[in-house]
Design a protein around this motif. Sequence first.
Motif, PDB file in Angstrom:
ATOM      1  N   MET A 122      22.099 -15.676  27.644  1.00 51.47           N
ATOM      2  CA  MET A 122      22.280 -15.991  29.064  1.00 51.47           C
ATOM      3  C   MET A 122      20.918 -16.116  29.766  1.00 51.47           C
ATOM      4  O   MET A 122      19.957 -15.453  29.412  1.00 51.47           O
ATOM      5  N   ASP A 123      20.891 -16.968  30.735  1.00 53.71           N
ATOM      6  CA  ASP A 123      19.661 -17.236  31.463  1.00 53.71           C
ATOM      7  C   ASP A 123      19.079 -15.970  32.085  1.00 53.71           C
ATOM      8  O   ASP A 123      17.889 -15.703  31.998  1.00 53.71           O
ATOM      9  N   LEU A 124      19.983 -15.195  32.680  1.00 53.44           N
ATOM     10  CA  LEU A 124      19.574 -13.997  33.393  1.00 53.44           C
ATOM     11  C   LEU A 124      18.857 -13.022  32.456  1.00 53.44           C
ATOM     12  O   LEU A 124      17.814 -12.464  32.790  1.00 53.44           O
ATOM     13  N   LEU A 125      19.446 -12.871  31.252  1.00 46.51           N
ATOM     14  CA  LEU A 125      18.836 -11.949  30.297  1.00 46.51           C
ATOM     15  C   LEU A 125      17.460 -12.440  29.875  1.00 46.51           C
ATOM     16  O   LEU A 125      16.517 -11.658  29.746  1.00 46.51           O
ATOM     17  N   GLY A 126      17.372 -13.748  29.679  1.00 46.16           N
ATOM     18  CA  GLY A 126      16.078 -14.319  29.315  1.00 46.16           C
ATOM     19  C   GLY A 126      15.041 -14.042  30.398  1.00 46.16           C
ATOM     20  O   GLY A 126      13.904 -13.663  30.114  1.00 46.16           O
ATOM     21  N   ASN A 127      15.466 -14.212  31.648  1.00 44.17           N
ATOM     22  CA  ASN A 127      14.562 -13.960  32.765  1.00 44.17           C
ATOM     23  C   ASN A 127      14.139 -12.503  32.822  1.00 44.17           C
ATOM     24  O   ASN A 127      12.968 -12.192  33.044  1.00 44.17           O
ATOM     25  N   LEU A 128      15.126 -11.626  32.624  1.00 38.51           N
ATOM     26  CA  LEU A 128      14.801 -10.204  32.655  1.00 38.51           C
ATOM     27  C   LEU A 128      13.866  -9.847  31.506  1.00 38.51           C
ATOM     28  O   LEU A 128      12.967  -9.027  31.670  1.00 38.51           O
ATOM     29  N   GLY A 129      14.079 -10.493  30.357  1.00 45.15           N
ATOM     30  CA  GLY A 129      13.199 -10.266  29.215  1.00 45.15           C
ATOM     31  C   GLY A 129      11.772 -10.642  29.559  1.00 45.15           C
ATOM     32  O   GLY A 129      10.823  -9.888  29.302  1.00 45.15           O
ATOM     33  N   LEU A 130      11.635 -11.806  30.203  1.00 45.62           N
ATOM     34  CA  LEU A 130      10.308 -12.257  30.630  1.00 45.62           C
ATOM     35  C   LEU A 130       9.701 -11.252  31.603  1.00 45.62           C
ATOM     36  O   LEU A 130       8.511 -10.921  31.526  1.00 45.62           O
ATOM     37  N   GLY A 131      10.552 -10.767  32.515  1.00 52.70           N
ATOM     38  CA  GLY A 131      10.092  -9.785  33.494  1.00 52.70           C
ATOM     39  C   GLY A 131       9.624  -8.506  32.825  1.00 52.70           C
ATOM     40  O   GLY A 131       8.567  -7.974  33.157  1.00 52.70           O
ATOM     41  N   LEU A 132      10.422  -8.038  31.856  1.00 49.03           N
ATOM     42  CA  LEU A 132      10.053  -6.809  31.139  1.00 49.03           C
ATOM     43  C   LEU A 132       8.730  -6.983  30.426  1.00 49.03           C
ATOM     44  O   LEU A 132       7.852  -6.122  30.486  1.00 49.03           O
ATOM     45  N   GLU A 133       8.613  -8.124  29.778  1.00 42.70           N
ATOM     46  CA  GLU A 133       7.396  -8.398  29.018  1.00 42.70           C
ATOM     47  C   GLU A 133       6.171  -8.333  29.943  1.00 42.70           C
ATOM     48  O   GLU A 133       5.148  -7.748  29.605  1.00 42.70           O
ATOM     49  N   THR A 134       6.318  -8.935  31.140  1.00 44.85           N
ATOM     50  CA  THR A 134       5.208  -8.945  32.091  1.00 44.85           C
ATOM     51  C   THR A 134       4.955  -7.555  32.651  1.00 44.85           C
ATOM     52  O   THR A 134       3.820  -7.085  32.693  1.00 44.85           O
ATOM     53  N   ALA A 135       6.040  -6.894  33.082  1.00 49.05           N
ATOM     54  CA  ALA A 135       5.878  -5.602  33.759  1.00 49.05           C
ATOM     55  C   ALA A 135       5.370  -4.537  32.800  1.00 49.05           C
ATOM     56  O   ALA A 135       4.694  -3.601  33.213  1.00 49.05           O
ATOM     57  N   LEU A 136       5.697  -4.667  31.514  1.00 49.33           N
ATOM     58  CA  LEU A 136       5.318  -3.620  30.566  1.00 49.33           C
ATOM     59  C   LEU A 136       3.957  -3.866  29.924  1.00 49.33           C
ATOM     60  O   LEU A 136       3.531  -3.094  29.080  1.00 49.33           O
ATOM     61  N   ARG A 137       3.286  -4.957  30.302  1.00 48.76           N
ATOM     62  CA  ARG A 137       1.911  -5.126  29.803  1.00 48.76           C
ATOM     63  C   ARG A 137       1.091  -3.938  30.288  1.00 48.76           C
ATOM     64  O   ARG A 137       1.220  -3.530  31.448  1.00 48.76           O
ATOM     65  N   PRO A 138       0.245  -3.365  29.408  1.00 49.66           N
ATOM     66  CA  PRO A 138      -0.445  -2.108  29.787  1.00 49.66           C
ATOM     67  C   PRO A 138      -1.149  -2.183  31.141  1.00 49.66           C
ATOM     68  O   PRO A 138      -1.043  -1.258  31.946  1.00 49.66           O
ATOM     69  N   GLU A 139      -1.847  -3.304  31.409  1.00 47.31           N
ATOM     70  CA  GLU A 139      -2.600  -3.317  32.670  1.00 47.31           C
ATOM     71  C   GLU A 139      -1.641  -3.345  33.869  1.00 47.31           C
ATOM     72  O   GLU A 139      -1.917  -2.734  34.896  1.00 47.31           O
ATOM     73  N   ASN A 140      -0.495  -4.012  33.707  1.00 44.53           N
ATOM     74  CA  ASN A 140       0.450  -4.032  34.815  1.00 44.53           C
ATOM     75  C   ASN A 140       1.119  -2.682  35.013  1.00 44.53           C
ATOM     76  O   ASN A 140       1.405  -2.280  36.147  1.00 44.53           O
ATOM     77  N   LEU A 141       1.370  -1.981  33.901  1.00 40.99           N
ATOM     78  CA  LEU A 141       1.904  -0.619  34.019  1.00 40.99           C
ATOM     79  C   LEU A 141       0.922   0.247  34.792  1.00 40.99           C
ATOM     80  O   LEU A 141       1.303   1.029  35.656  1.00 40.99           O
TER      81      LEU A 141
END
Lengths: 501, 157
Positions: free
Chosen positions: A1-20
């Motif tokens: 689903m599109d939404l899950l893909g988007n959330l996955g992208l969001g997680l990937e970005t938000a969980l990058r060490p510098e962003n954390l």
Amino acid sequence: MDLLGNLGLGLETALRPENLLYCLIGVALGTAVGVLPGIGPTATIAMLLPITFNFEPVSSLIMLAGIYYGAQYGGSTTAILINLPGETSAAVTAIDGHEMAKQGRAGPALATAALGSFFAGTVGTIVLVLFAPPLARVALSFGAPEYFSLVVLGLIASIALARGSLLKALAMIVLGLLLGTVGQDTYTGTPRFTFGVRELFGGINFVSVAVGMFGVAEILRNLEDEQTRTVMVKKVQNLWLTMKEFRSIAAPVLRGTALGSALGILPGGGHILAAFASYSVEKRVSRHPETFGHGAIEGVAAPESANNAAAQTSFIPLLVLGLPAHPVMALMVGAFIIQGITPGPNVITDEPALFWGLIVSMWVGNLFLVLLNLPLIGIWVKMLTIPYRVLFPAIIAFAVIGGFSLGLNAYDVYAIAFFGILGYFLIKLGCEPAPLLLGFVLGPLLEDHLRRAMIISRGDPSVFVTRPISLTLLILALGALVITMLPAIRQKREVVFKEEV
Amino acid sequence: MTPTLAIRRALKDILAGSVFIAFGLFFAVVSTTYEVGSPLNMGPGYIPLVLGGILVLLGIIVVAKGLVAGEGETIGTVPWRSAALVVVAVVFFGATVRGLGLVPALFVATLLSAFAGHRAGVIPAVVIAGGLTMLCVLIFVVALQLRVPLIGPWIPV
């Protein structure tokens, strides 16, 4: 689903060490300024905005957003422990929260506030995920007339929810709009109200306006009378809830979250209103309304959930329309612009990693906040022992460096002094600074859309009422204005905002 | 009620209204020196002129409403000395940060602000200003790499 893909992208970005890391810095700073009276998230974000210039766009927004919702948590800590709400929205929490603390139940009160806020923050984030994309699709079809009407609606609605005199709030908006016209005219390049000062060609720096009106003016207010803060905090124990307490806060948290999520979208002080509204709802539905005001745990759970849910959903108008709901969001507009991104419906499609990363980071940030606020509560309480005579020179130091570093420009620093004094006297005269800042940020937008709409329609002003969406928005704006002027509503509004003192 | 009482009761509104009228007039008058244009083709002066007019009108209503139904609250004390010191501190920093450099400009600015507090002793103020200056240098210059000279060209080394 599109939404899950988007959330996955969001997680990937938000969980990058510098962003954390930036998220953690943001929420920790937010908690700190929420705890400290005399400095709020608006002034803090304004001061830190210039230094985010060199950051990655998404990191900068994650940090600044963290300051905002982190302050909601910090504000409740001081409200509960010393009956001094660090933030206006925490004023309701103080009513029952401080009462609980006096009865030796500070631990459960803090736990309720933190867990309620976390639950509400989670739901608020989900609401954002679900509603932002479809709304943005609608907004993409907006033309200049629709945007003009939308800005008008936003400005009118913001005063409907503000405190104090409507008339003065309206005048403050117009003054803000006028200050926003200073600088080079985008159509003709004519410098307006600059009087030959080259540094003003780009307009008055909005960091200076915000820092002056919310930072310096607040300092002057605090220097009016000698205040010695006495911090009497016993050791907070038992930071957990019993099964019985869990059961009694479940329903209030749910109701507070629902109310907060809905009211947060509204322009103006949605999160403040949400806290007050949910408190009175709980009092009404409770089987023991007499316990309210004497340490009712529901009276902490509901408003805390409501204000945090609202803090999350107030990002919706910003992210999908580029329309700030309150001064902090107006500064977020500035943060986007510094990074070269125009906030609005295009952000979702043009910068998906930034959009979804920011949203997911808010959930991550809420998780950090629970960890920061429960086990580490002692640190924040210690901060209250920082005397004001150290704190306010520090605020001034940060303000002037922040103001200067944006454009390495002395006029930006002078403007801080000007708006500090102006803001202080206007507050003394009963005029809230928030509408002015909103008007100032939205002024150029309003002018641009108006002029463009008039060119499209060949100078026919009826374009605003013949296009259905534009007409609907204007009717809503008119409705909001009329409703707030009705005597009955006005009295209610005054009562609602009076309770907070 | 005597007129003076009415004015005293409405003082806040009269002053607030006057501020709005003054700003409105300023923007409206100055905007007539720019090309105003027509609704179809608005010039740079059009919107400030209209908004300035609206602000003057709102200011007049604020004053009138105050005279009819003033809130009667007093303005309260104004910390003139503190306000003046804070303004001087901020302006001093803006005027000298390039010339004197960050360290002296910030030290003087924080020192002046520290004196704006109540019963500010000389030694505590110097300590506060010194500490804050060091802290800010660490945060803004060392950590965030702000491009400002620590000691400026006005000070010969």
